[in-house]
Design a protein around this motif. Structure first.
Motif, PDB file in Angstrom:
ATOM      1  N   GLN A 352     -37.557 -17.848  19.170  1.00 11.79           N
ATOM      2  CA  GLN A 352     -38.864 -17.216  18.942  1.00 11.79           C
ATOM      3  C   GLN A 352     -39.935 -17.789  19.858  1.00 11.79           C
ATOM      4  OE1 GLN A 352     -40.051 -17.465  14.863  1.00 11.79           O
ATOM      5  NE2 GLN A 352     -38.343 -16.262  14.104  1.00 11.79           N
ATOM      6  N   TRP A 353     -40.009 -19.117  19.925  1.00 12.68           N
ATOM      7  CA  TRP A 353     -41.076 -19.757  20.676  1.00 12.68           C
ATOM      8  C   TRP A 353     -40.846 -19.700  22.175  1.00 12.68           C
ATOM      9  CZ3 TRP A 353     -45.807 -21.208  19.175  1.00 12.68           C
ATOM     10  CH2 TRP A 353     -46.058 -21.196  17.796  1.00 12.68           C
ATOM     11  N   ILE A 354     -39.601 -19.726  22.593  1.00  5.99           N
ATOM     12  CA  ILE A 354     -39.320 -19.604  24.020  1.00  5.99           C
ATOM     13  C   ILE A 354     -39.726 -18.219  24.522  1.00  5.99           C
ATOM     14  CG2 ILE A 354     -37.408 -19.378  25.680  1.00  5.99           C
ATOM     15  CD1 ILE A 354     -36.104 -21.784  24.299  1.00  5.99           C
ATOM     16  N   SER A 355     -39.633 -17.217  23.628  1.00  4.99           N
ATOM     17  CA  SER A 355     -40.065 -15.868  24.011  1.00  4.99           C
ATOM     18  C   SER A 355     -41.591 -15.765  24.057  1.00  4.99           C
ATOM     19  CB  SER A 355     -39.505 -14.828  23.026  1.00  4.99           C
ATOM     20  OG  SER A 355     -40.047 -15.020  21.731  1.00  4.99           O
ATOM     21  N   LYS A 356     -42.277 -16.591  23.237  1.00  2.00           N
ATOM     22  CA  LYS A 356     -43.746 -16.589  23.227  1.00  2.00           C
ATOM     23  C   LYS A 356     -44.310 -17.393  24.399  1.00  2.00           C
ATOM     24  CE  LYS A 356     -44.328 -16.415  18.164  1.00  2.00           C
ATOM     25  NZ  LYS A 356     -44.866 -17.163  17.000  1.00  2.00           N
ATOM     26  N   ILE A 357     -43.642 -18.517  24.671  1.00  2.00           N
ATOM     27  CA  ILE A 357     -44.114 -19.449  25.699  1.00  2.00           C
ATOM     28  C   ILE A 357     -43.118 -19.412  26.850  1.00  2.00           C
ATOM     29  CG2 ILE A 357     -44.705 -21.873  26.180  1.00  2.00           C
ATOM     30  CD1 ILE A 357     -45.062 -22.210  23.130  1.00  2.00           C
ATOM     31  N   ASP A 358     -43.614 -19.660  28.038  1.00  2.00           N
ATOM     32  CA  ASP A 358     -42.726 -19.730  29.207  1.00  2.00           C
ATOM     33  C   ASP A 358     -41.563 -20.673  28.897  1.00  2.00           C
ATOM     34  OD1 ASP A 358     -41.491 -20.191  31.621  1.00  2.00           O
ATOM     35  OD2 ASP A 358     -43.339 -20.163  32.769  1.00  2.00           O
ATOM     36  N   ASN A 359     -40.343 -20.215  29.109  1.00  2.00           N
ATOM     37  CA  ASN A 359     -39.148 -20.997  28.812  1.00  2.00           C
ATOM     38  C   ASN A 359     -39.183 -22.383  29.445  1.00  2.00           C
ATOM     39  OD1 ASN A 359     -36.592 -21.718  27.969  1.00  2.00           O
ATOM     40  ND2 ASN A 359     -35.529 -20.576  29.564  1.00  2.00           N
TER      41      ASN A 359
END
Length: 399
Positions: A352-359
């Motif tokens: 979820q967070w990797i999709s929100k924030i640059d990997n």
């Protein structure tokens, strides 16, 4: 008697905590806020005996709570010989005066409690000056509470006049002290600015985040130093700057004071020079305690505070710390209710967070166990290298 033994025998002040569930606020959110207040009280050395919450359409301008709830709290305070009552909002001078008259014991609000913790944590002259200024700014409009004992004296001829004159004298003394502290802080700010200027052209990174998320532990591991770290709120007040070298690339890393919701505006104002370290940083490392049930709210609070103190859009690495303490509760197959945070596995949260924030700018670690620390160092290295390349396009000997 040994000092350590004496400390064990001393009992903290017994307190009850009071909060409100206001419009557009869920009960769960209000409970989280008052639990955080309990952690603040514990950090200050108080023992919480009971917590009171009341659902309100509007906060009572006179007594904060409704009359019935106030009486309920007063009854508990009297029956259990409570030492103080702590409110989870900043009380107006009138509210504080009225509530003290009702309870006839010490009454604190959230701001006063945080200021007290900051005062006990301040170690350097700079931090002590900042906290003292914030305390006086908080105290000035509440001076009348110091003289309420005059109201209880019947037939006190001449008492009202001297009382009022004493308040004016105290007010003048405090205003003079505030002016002096502001001048002192300006001098310290100049010294700090010179110190920052003398650090050369190294890339600067700053650790930011909610209080008690593990920033100092990360600082210690990356810089191989011994910055004070403790499982209490606001363990770090003074900024600490260390030179860090990852592979062959040196940069400066700063550990800053932690943020918290409802941070007293007096503290934000007086800690401006400390927050200059954040303003002047080239890279922000935003640390989040992923094991906390409301880490998303903490992430939002920090971002909002950062937006207030620094309008620049800076490169930011988000570090989700304490994965070793993350608790995953699988949802039953026949449970059709919406998923809560604890129903997501750590891997699902990562996605979820990797999709929100640059990997490349999102890392999940455990600072305590040094889990995934190599990945964290690699991400920091890449960001620092990028900034260095932009700043010194012809100095490629470092990378």
């Amino acid at each position: 008697m040994e000092v350590g033994k004496l400390k064990e025998d001393l009992k903290g002040e017994r307190a009850v905590l009071v909060g409100a569930i206001v419009q557009n606020q869920s009960e769960e959110e209000a409970i989280d806020h008052i639990e955080e207040l309990e952690f603040l009280a514990k950090t200050a050395g108080a023992i919480t005996e009971k917590k009171f919450l009341q659902k309100l359409q509007n906060i009572n301008p006179k007594t904060f709570l409704g009359s019935g709830k106030i009486e309920e709290v007063k009854k508990y305070v009297l029956q259990n010989k409570i030492d103080m009552v702590i409110f989870d909002e900043e009380l107006s001078p009138a509210q504080l005066r009225n509530i003290e008259r009702i309870f006839e014991i010490k009454v604190l609000d959230r701001s006063n409690l945080i200021l007290d913790i900051f005062a006990s944590r301040a170690q350097t002259s700079h931090a002590r000056t900042q906290v003292e200024l914030a305390q006086y700014q908080y105290l000035l409009p509440r001076l009348t509470n110091m003289w309420t004992h005059l109201d209880k004296q019947k037939g006190g001829i001449g008492m009202r006049g001297p009382g009022e004159r004493q308040i004016e004298t105290d007010r003048r003394i405090i205003k003079d002290r505030i002016s002096l502290l502001k001048k002192k802080l300006k001098e310290i700010d100049k010294q700090k600015a010179v110190q920052r200027g003398n650090r050369g052209q190294l890339v600067r990174a700053a650790l930011v985040g909610y209080t008690n998320v593990g920033k100092s532990t990360i600082m210690n591991t990356l810089s191989k130093s011994e910055v004070f770290a403790e499982n209490k709120l606001f363990a770090t007040l003074d900024t600490t700057v260390r030179k860090v070298v990852i592979e062959n690339l040196p940069f400066l890393l700063t550990d800053t004071v932690g943020f918290i919701r409802k941070l007293p505006h007096q503290l934000v104002e007086s800690f401006k020079s400390t927050l200059d370290e954040v303003r002047e940083a080239d890279l922000l490392i935003h640390v989040v305690d992923v094991s906390h049930p409301n880490f998303e709210d903490h992430h939002r609070v920090v971002n909002e505070t950062l937006a207030e103190i620094d309008k620049k859009d800076k490169p930011t690495i988000v570090v989700f710390n304490k994965i070793d303490a993350y608790k995953y509760v699988p949802q039953e197959e026949d449970d059709l209710s919406p998923k809560t945070q604890e129903n997501y596995s750590l891997e699902e949260l990562k996605s979820q967070w990797i999709s929100k924030i640059d990997n490349n700018k999102c890392v999940f670690i455990s600072a305590e166990n040094k889990t995934n620390f190599d990945e964290l160092k690699h991400v920091i290295y890449e960001e620092v290298k990028t900034i260095f390349q932009v700043r010194y396009p012809y100095n490629n000997f470092l990378y």
